[in-house]
Design a protein around this motif. Structure first.
Motif, PDB file in Angstrom:
ATOM      1  N   GLY A  23       0.867  -2.102   2.211  1.00  0.00           N
ATOM      2  CA  GLY A  23       0.667  -0.916   1.379  1.00  0.00           C
ATOM      3  C   GLY A  23      -0.489  -1.134   0.407  1.00  0.00           C
ATOM      4  O   GLY A  23      -1.286  -0.224   0.146  1.00  0.00           O
ATOM      5  N   ALA A  26      -3.592  -0.805   2.314  1.00  0.00           N
ATOM      6  CA  ALA A  26      -3.799   0.599   2.665  1.00  0.00           C
ATOM      7  C   ALA A  26      -4.421   1.359   1.493  1.00  0.00           C
ATOM      8  O   ALA A  26      -5.365   2.128   1.671  1.00  0.00           O
ATOM      9  N   LEU A  27      -3.889   1.099   0.278  1.00  0.00           N
ATOM     10  CA  LEU A  27      -4.412   1.781  -0.909  1.00  0.00           C
ATOM     11  C   LEU A  27      -5.900   1.518  -1.081  1.00  0.00           C
ATOM     12  O   LEU A  27      -6.671   2.399  -1.451  1.00  0.00           O
ATOM     13  N   VAL A  30      -8.180   3.132   1.895  1.00  0.00           N
ATOM     14  CA  VAL A  30      -8.406   4.582   1.863  1.00  0.00           C
ATOM     15  C   VAL A  30      -9.730   4.913   1.164  1.00  0.00           C
ATOM     16  O   VAL A  30     -10.542   5.696   1.673  1.00  0.00           O
ATOM     17  N   ILE A 157       4.928   1.043  -4.346  1.00  0.00           N
ATOM     18  CA  ILE A 157       3.684   1.010  -3.583  1.00  0.00           C
ATOM     19  C   ILE A 157       3.709   2.077  -2.480  1.00  0.00           C
ATOM     20  O   ILE A 157       2.731   2.801  -2.271  1.00  0.00           O
ATOM     21  N   THR A 161       1.128   5.149  -2.441  1.00  0.00           N
ATOM     22  CA  THR A 161       0.310   5.335  -1.246  1.00  0.00           C
ATOM     23  C   THR A 161       0.500   6.743  -0.689  1.00  0.00           C
ATOM     24  O   THR A 161      -0.470   7.428  -0.343  1.00  0.00           O
ATOM     25  N   PHE A 165      -2.324   9.601  -0.545  1.00  0.00           N
ATOM     26  CA  PHE A 165      -2.668  10.131   0.763  1.00  0.00           C
ATOM     27  C   PHE A 165      -2.595  11.666   0.757  1.00  0.00           C
ATOM     28  O   PHE A 165      -3.500  12.350   1.231  1.00  0.00           O
ATOM     29  N   GLY A 216      -5.076   1.193  -6.507  1.00  0.00           N
ATOM     30  CA  GLY A 216      -4.635   0.087  -5.662  1.00  0.00           C
ATOM     31  C   GLY A 216      -4.668  -1.232  -6.414  1.00  0.00           C
ATOM     32  O   GLY A 216      -3.765  -2.057  -6.314  1.00  0.00           O
ATOM     33  N   VAL A 255      -4.758   4.102   6.330  1.00  0.00           N
ATOM     34  CA  VAL A 255      -3.367   3.842   5.939  1.00  0.00           C
ATOM     35  C   VAL A 255      -2.678   3.018   7.024  1.00  0.00           C
ATOM     36  O   VAL A 255      -2.060   1.980   6.756  1.00  0.00           O
TER      37      VAL A 255
END
Lengths: 307, 368
Positions: A23, A26-27, A30, A157, A161, A165, A216, A255
């Motif tokens: 996660g 992913a943050l 992005v 998280i 996220t 998103f 993030g 993500v």
């Protein structure tokens, strides 16, 4: 190397460990992917903008601001910084060969790190001081779920996220500026002929991407409260790998790539404890394999190069 | 940071009127910057108190190696070739001292490390020596403490594959722990990693009585946090790489009760120099000194003593004299440097108690 079997609870524990770790990737991924999607620029300074955002939040709380305000200051500080970086460093190079912008991005990364060393000091600082006794539980609390211990941070998280998103999705697909961003991503000169202030839109994209990096980074610093000027380097690189894995330029791809990379790293160590020292190398191998086999990534669109 | 820059400028300006030049190679930025800063504070204090030798001024030339192995070697070459130093104080980490020591050895310039404990650092070298004990001592002391004092029968040993210090420390711990009758198993990690939950999940499943983490403070503090989050309640033990205030700041409640082996505690050492050192240190910096401060202080004093014994600022003579230093009263205790270039000392055990480094006991592994 020895491969170990996992029991049910261990598997679950590692699954959540991996999802939390993923996660965080992913943050970061992005923001990375968004700037690439618009400008075709790999912004190597992304991880360092994240570091700056964390420092802004850290110093805001040091001056007595409450947690929520510190986070806002960190995020908006990074957004302003991202906007300025685009104006000063990348804008003059809009029409230059793409490699020039890439080199500038690498230079910007080193510059930000050096500035942080001089201004904030090289000795690591602890992000725990951002929390007081009332909200410290966010960092330390864990829940027992089926014999696995899941930190509250994991859900936080996921939540952040998901929110980011959704916000991003809304901006890109439901607003005017989002439409402009999508237009720029396919053709800058034509878009500017349509009466759109291209530089303003690109600046906005940078600010948005940088705000996400800071968000993030603050989550990252809550899990690993060790704040130092080079803290953004590895996460930035990993976020880049995650973005490529998911298909650079694609927001859902970032993500998916982030979660996947986090899970792969955790399960590599869980299944082969002896390989723990090679997890970074493993991430780079993933990058190479993806670039060789499916350069557009898992969710990426096949790009057509106009000649 | 400002102080450091000021010191750097001061040092650089002094270089122009060079007398006896001594290079100082330390990690002032990067992962273990706190160790560099602490050692430098100790060295600076010693320099302030005893700035002269053989009637001449000693000039310190500080070079940062950014906590990197390759930079450590570069920095040593730089101070030797460009600054023409007659001796070097540094490095802190064993891996850096190994890289830099090879250069010093080749160029025949004595290097005196304050806190590199891996045996390989001085092994088969004539010019590299140290003022601290070596890991066979430290690892054994940790094993003795874990087995006898903590009553641990099964240990999880965490090895940082990138650090010679960690690998060495773990090996000597394992050897002694097994000799005493304990069991162990190994987990790996790497400097710069921040997520250790996979290793810890695996380790905690095997029910160890103690976690022995052989890294440096940034990793140790994150290890402790994540181990407590995963529900490990037993004691955590570490090496001297733990001792930096950052350990407590980053680790918070999770490092409360953490034990580590170290070189010095104001309450555990007892030469006249210890008292002078602690007093002067508090006066200058307004805080209690730690092991890194004391070792930096001692490294400077021992080097100065060796120059005095050599009678001239000649690198070869200084290198020889360093290994002839006997019963020198330093801040960390009586220092005798043996013919291998290692100091012979007992090991202090400290713990984190109420957010402070607290003296527990002293162990002399030779007695077990």
């Amino acid at each position: 190397m020895e491969v170990s079997a996992l029991s049910g609870a261990t598997f679950l524990q590692n699954l959540f460990n991996g999802l939390m770790f993923g996660g965080l990737y992913a943050l970061l991924a992005v923001g990375y992917t968004m700037v690439y999607g618009i400008l075709r620029l790999i912004n190597f300074a992304h991880g360092d903008i994240m570091m700056m955002g964390v420092y802004f939040a850290f110093y805001a709380s040091l001056m007595g601001s409450p947690l929520w305000l510190s986070i806002i200051i960190g995020v908006s500080g990074a957004a302003i910084l991202g906007f300025l970086i685009d104006r000063i460093a990348y804008k003059p190079l809009r029409n230059a060969p793409r490699i020039s912008a890439l080199i500038t991005a690498i230079g910007m990364s080193f510059f930000l790190e050096s500035v942080a060393v001089v201004v904030f000091g090289a000795v690591p600082k602890s992000f725990t001081s951002v929390f007081n006794d009332n909200n410290k539980w966010i960092m330390d609390k864990t829940w027992n779920i089926l014999d696995a211990r899941i930190p509250v941070m994991t859900f936080l998280i996921f939540f952040v996220t998901a929110i980011i998103f959704l916000i991003l999705f809304w901006i890109v697909y439901r607003t005017k500026i989002g439409m402009a961003m999508r237009a720029i991503s396919s053709d800058i000169p034509t878009t500017s002929l349509m009466g759109i202030n291209v530089d303003m839109v690109i600046g906005f994209t940078f600010a948005l991407g940088s705000a996400m990096a800071a968000a993030g980074g603050i989550m990252w610093a809550m899990r690993y409260p060790n704040v130092f000027p080079y803290m953004g380097f590895m996460p930035g690189l990993k976020a880049f790998i995650a973005a490529v894995l998911g298909g650079i330029g694609s927001i859902p791809g970032a993500v998916v790539g982030g979660f996947l990379l986090g899970l792969l790293e955790i399960f590599l160590v869980a299944l082969m404890p002896g390989a723990a020292g090679y997890r970074d190398a493993f991430a780079f191998i993933i990058l190479i394999v993806i670039l060789l086999i499916k350069p557009d990534g898992l969710l990426g669109k096949k790009s057509v190069v106009k000649v | 940071m400002k102080k450091f820059l000021l010191a750097l400028v001061l040092v650089l300006s002094l270089v122009l009127f060079a007398n006896i030049k001594v290079g100082v190679v330390l990690p002032m930025t990067g992962g273990i910057a706190a160790f560099g800063e602490m050692s430098w504070q100790g060295i600076e204090l010693a320099h302030e108190m005893y700035p002269k030798v053989l009637g001449e001024q000693i000039d310190l030339v500080l070079v940062d190696n950014r906590s990197e192995k390759t930079e450590a070697a570069n920095a040593v070459s730089r101070v030797i070739d460009k600054e023409k130093v007659v001796a070097i104080i540094g490095e802190v980490a064993s891996a850096h001292s190994l890289a830099g020591g090879a250069v010093a050895e080749r160029k025949h310039i004595p290097m005196l490390t304050s806190s590199s404990t891996n045996p390989l650092v001085t092994n088969r070298k004539k010019y590299v020596s140290r003022v601290c004990f070596i890991d066979p001592y430290q690892g054994a002391a940790a094993a003795i403490f874990a087995y006898k004092n903590l009553n641990a029968k099964k240990a999880a040993v965490f090895i940082d594959v990138e650090q010679d210090y960690s690998v060495g420390l773990a090996n000597f711990f394992k050897k002694k722990f097994q000799e005493l009758g304990g069991n162990y198993f190994i987990e790996f990690f790497k400097t710069g990693d921040q997520e250790f939950s996979a290793q810890l999940t695996d380790a905690i499943n095997k029910n160890p009585d103690v976690l022995y983490i052989t890294g440096y403070y940034p990793e140790i503090s994150l290890f402790a946090r994540q181990a407590r989050m995963l529900g490990f309640k037993g004691p955590i033990l570490a090496g001297d790489g733990a001792e930096a205030p950052e350990l407590i700041k980053i680790g918070g409640d999770a490092v409360e009760g953490l034990y580590y082996t170290t070189h010095f505690h104001p309450k555990g050492a007892a030469t006249d120099m210890t008292k002078v050192f602690v007093e002067k240190f508090k006066e200058k910096y307004g805080s209690e000194p730690g092991a890194m401060h004391a070792l930096g202080f001692d490294a400077y004093l021992v080097l100065r003593k060796a120059i005095e014994m050599a009678g001239k600022a000649d690198p070869k003579a200084i290198a020889k004299a360093i290994r002839e230093v006997k019963n020198f009263p330093g801040a960390t205790g009586m220092i005798t440097i043996n013919k291998n270039g290692d100091a012979e000392k007992s090991v202090v055990i400290d713990m984190v108690k109420n957010g402070e480094f607290t003296y527990v006991t002293t162990i002399n592994p030779a007695n077990y």
